[in-house]
Scaffold this motif. Structure first.
Motif, short mmCIF file in Angstrom:
data_model
loop_
_atom_site.label_atom_id
_atom_site.label_comp_id
_atom_site.label_asym_id
_atom_site.label_seq_id
_atom_site.Cartn_x
_atom_site.Cartn_y
_atom_site.Cartn_z
N ILE A 107 -12.31 -10.08 -4.41
CA ILE A 107 -12.40 -8.90 -5.26
C ILE A 107 -11.56 -7.79 -4.63
O ILE A 107 -11.54 -7.64 -3.40
N ALA A 108 -10.85 -7.05 -5.46
CA ALA A 108 -9.98 -5.98 -4.98
C ALA A 108 -10.82 -4.75 -4.65
O ALA A 108 -11.32 -4.08 -5.55
N ILE A 109 -10.98 -4.46 -3.36
CA ILE A 109 -11.80 -3.32 -2.95
C ILE A 109 -10.98 -2.09 -2.60
O ILE A 109 -11.52 -1.00 -2.45
N GLY A 110 -9.66 -2.25 -2.50
CA GLY A 110 -8.81 -1.11 -2.22
C GLY A 110 -7.41 -1.37 -2.73
O GLY A 110 -6.93 -2.51 -2.68
N MET A 111 -6.76 -0.32 -3.26
CA MET A 111 -5.41 -0.48 -3.78
C MET A 111 -4.59 0.76 -3.51
O MET A 111 -5.12 1.88 -3.43
N ALA A 112 -3.27 0.55 -3.37
CA ALA A 112 -2.36 1.66 -3.20
C ALA A 112 -2.22 2.39 -4.53
O ALA A 112 -2.16 1.77 -5.59
N THR A 113 -2.20 3.72 -4.49
CA THR A 113 -1.94 4.51 -5.69
C THR A 113 -0.51 5.04 -5.71
O THR A 113 -0.08 5.60 -6.72
N MET A 114 0.20 4.87 -4.61
CA MET A 114 1.62 5.22 -4.53
C MET A 114 2.43 3.97 -4.81
O MET A 114 2.42 3.02 -4.03
N PRO A 115 3.13 3.89 -5.97
CA PRO A 115 3.81 2.65 -6.34
C PRO A 115 5.08 2.37 -5.53
O PRO A 115 5.52 1.22 -5.49
N VAL A 167 6.97 1.53 -2.26
CA VAL A 167 6.55 0.93 -0.99
C VAL A 167 7.75 0.54 -0.14
O VAL A 167 8.84 0.28 -0.64
N LYS A 168 7.49 0.48 1.15
CA LYS A 168 8.43 -0.06 2.14
C LYS A 168 7.82 -1.33 2.71
O LYS A 168 6.60 -1.55 2.60
N PRO A 169 8.62 -2.19 3.35
CA PRO A 169 8.05 -3.40 3.95
C PRO A 169 6.92 -3.08 4.92
O PRO A 169 7.03 -2.18 5.76
N GLY A 170 5.81 -3.80 4.76
CA GLY A 170 4.66 -3.62 5.64
C GLY A 170 3.62 -2.65 5.12
O GLY A 170 2.50 -2.60 5.66
N GLU A 171 3.95 -1.89 4.09
CA GLU A 171 2.97 -0.92 3.58
C GLU A 171 1.91 -1.64 2.74
O GLU A 171 2.18 -2.65 2.09
N PRO A 172 0.66 -1.11 2.76
CA PRO A 172 -0.44 -1.78 2.07
C PRO A 172 -0.30 -1.72 0.56
O PRO A 172 0.12 -0.71 -0.01
N VAL A 173 -0.70 -2.82 -0.08
CA VAL A 173 -0.67 -2.92 -1.54
C VAL A 173 -2.08 -3.10 -2.09
O VAL A 173 -2.50 -2.39 -3.00
N CYS A 174 -2.83 -4.04 -1.53
CA CYS A 174 -4.16 -4.34 -2.06
C CYS A 174 -5.05 -4.88 -0.95
O CYS A 174 -4.61 -5.70 -0.13
N HIS A 175 -6.31 -4.44 -0.94
CA HIS A 175 -7.31 -4.87 0.04
C HIS A 175 -8.26 -5.83 -0.68
O HIS A 175 -8.92 -5.44 -1.64
N ILE A 176 -8.31 -7.06 -0.21
CA ILE A 176 -9.10 -8.10 -0.86
C ILE A 176 -10.31 -8.46 -0.01
O ILE A 176 -10.17 -8.74 1.19
#
Length: 357
Positions: free
Chosen positions: A296-304, A306-315
């Motif tokens: 389940i997606a418990i966290g997501m980036a709100t800044m679309p 991104v650079k390599p290594g930056e967080p996208v989604c916390h599962i």
């Protein structure tokens, strides 16, 4: 259950006796001109002996959903107690709150500075004050948080489930997701628990916002705890389901670009499911980020961007059978605040179908 206490309680030099409610300005620091900076505290005491519970918010000064939860709890509902003591601190990091900043002016993270030091840095002194004036004088604690900058969190409770008292507290709060862990070194809930006060945190929503569905879940959770401890009458409000999470992982960008998401915060995902597509700045598809696990997606980036290594989604990892069972639970009640939170939090993301260009 701790022994019921009804002796005089002193916070910041102010004595609060059984049956009294007092607002206290707890001295934290001073301005350059020597004016005192105070932390606002409300203490509500029943005439009858019972547990002492604290609720804190805005240890990170930009995480004000918790401030809104305490505000709604105070002014939208009755705070009368059958027994015990409730200590409410809507803003811990007053200096960060005043400047719309996560950190203190010395650039330290207050939530990595506990248990603090009476003669240490600014962060250390504030941490020491909170530990010794509030946490150590209570039997239980609830600390309210939101996601970090440019992220959002689907509501979840985090707790050290190896402790029976903390496990019971986390379950009683009544959040759909309970994530196991002691917390980072120097965090308030970790050090408060270590000092003998079982403490949990709620993570919900975005910084710099007070979000209605988050408020509903937070107020409901505080009231559930008070009912569980016998401090208020009524029946607890259970979540549609309650999943214990033992492992989570972050999905990260592999190339720089602009994201279009295919899921919303709180969405159940299967292994191999598309989470987001990364496009170049000129609109060319670069890659699709997929989930490596059921969860389940418990966290997501709100800044679309991104650079390599930056967080996208916390599962948070779940089994297929768990997902099916929890999906059925959610579908039973269309008005559930967790479904509403999923819808509300998605409004700050660009969510599209996988095949949409």
């Amino acid at each position: 259950m701790p022994k019921a206490r009804n002796s005089a309680l002193k916070i910041g030099g102010v004595t609060i006796r059984a049956g009294e409610t007092k607002d206290i300005g707890l001295n934290l620091s001073e301005t350059y001109t020597g004016d005192t900076i105070r932390m606002p505290v409300r203490v509500i005491r029943s005439k009858k002996a019972g547990p002492r519970v604290f609720v804190t918010a805005a240890i990170h000064g930009d995480e004000i959903n918790g401030t809104g939860i305490i505000h709604d709890f105070l002014f939208g509902q009755s705070c009368e107690l059958k027994c015990g003591t409730l200590i409410l601190v809507p803003v811990v990091n007053v200096l960060g709150f005043e400047n719309n900043q996560r950190y203190l002016p010395d650039r330290r993270d207050l939530n990595r500075s506990f248990p603090g030091s009476q003669n240490g840095s600014m962060a250390g002194r504030i941490a020491y004050k909170l530990m010794n004036e509030i946490a150590k004088k209570c039997d239980y604690g609830i600390d309210l948080h939101s996601a970090a900058f440019q992220r959002t969190n689907y509501p979840n409770v985090r707790a050290d489930l190896s402790s029976p008292n903390i496990r019971k507290l986390a379950s009683a709060f009544g959040c759909a997701l309970v994530i196991d862990g002691k917390g980072p070194l120097g965090s308030f809930r970790r050090e408060s628990a270590r000092a003998g006060t079982p403490t949990i945190i709620l993570e919900a929503g975005e910084p710099w916002k007070i979000e209605p569905s988050v408020l509903q879940i937070g107020v409901q959770g505080i009231r559930n705890v008070l009912v569980h401890l016998g401090m208020q009458d009524g029946q607890p409000s259970p979540p549609p389901f309650q999943a214990t999470i033992r492992k989570t992982l972050w999905l990260r960008a592999t190339v720089g670009g602009i994201l279009k998401f295919h899921i919303s915060p709180g969405a159940f995902v299967r292994e191999g499911e598309a989470i987001a597509t990364n496009y170049s700045i000129l609109g060319e598809e670069q890659n699709i980020i997929t989930s490596p696990t059921h969860g389940i997606a418990i966290g997501m980036a709100t800044m679309p961007a991104v650079k390599p290594g930056e967080p996208v989604c916390h599962i948070a990892k779940l089994s297929e059978s768990q997902i099916k069972r929890y999906e059925r639970s959610l579908n039973k009640d269309k008005s559930d605040p967790y479904k509403q939170a999923q819808s509300d939090l998605a409004t700050n993301l660009d969510v599209v179908e996988v095949n949409e260009s």
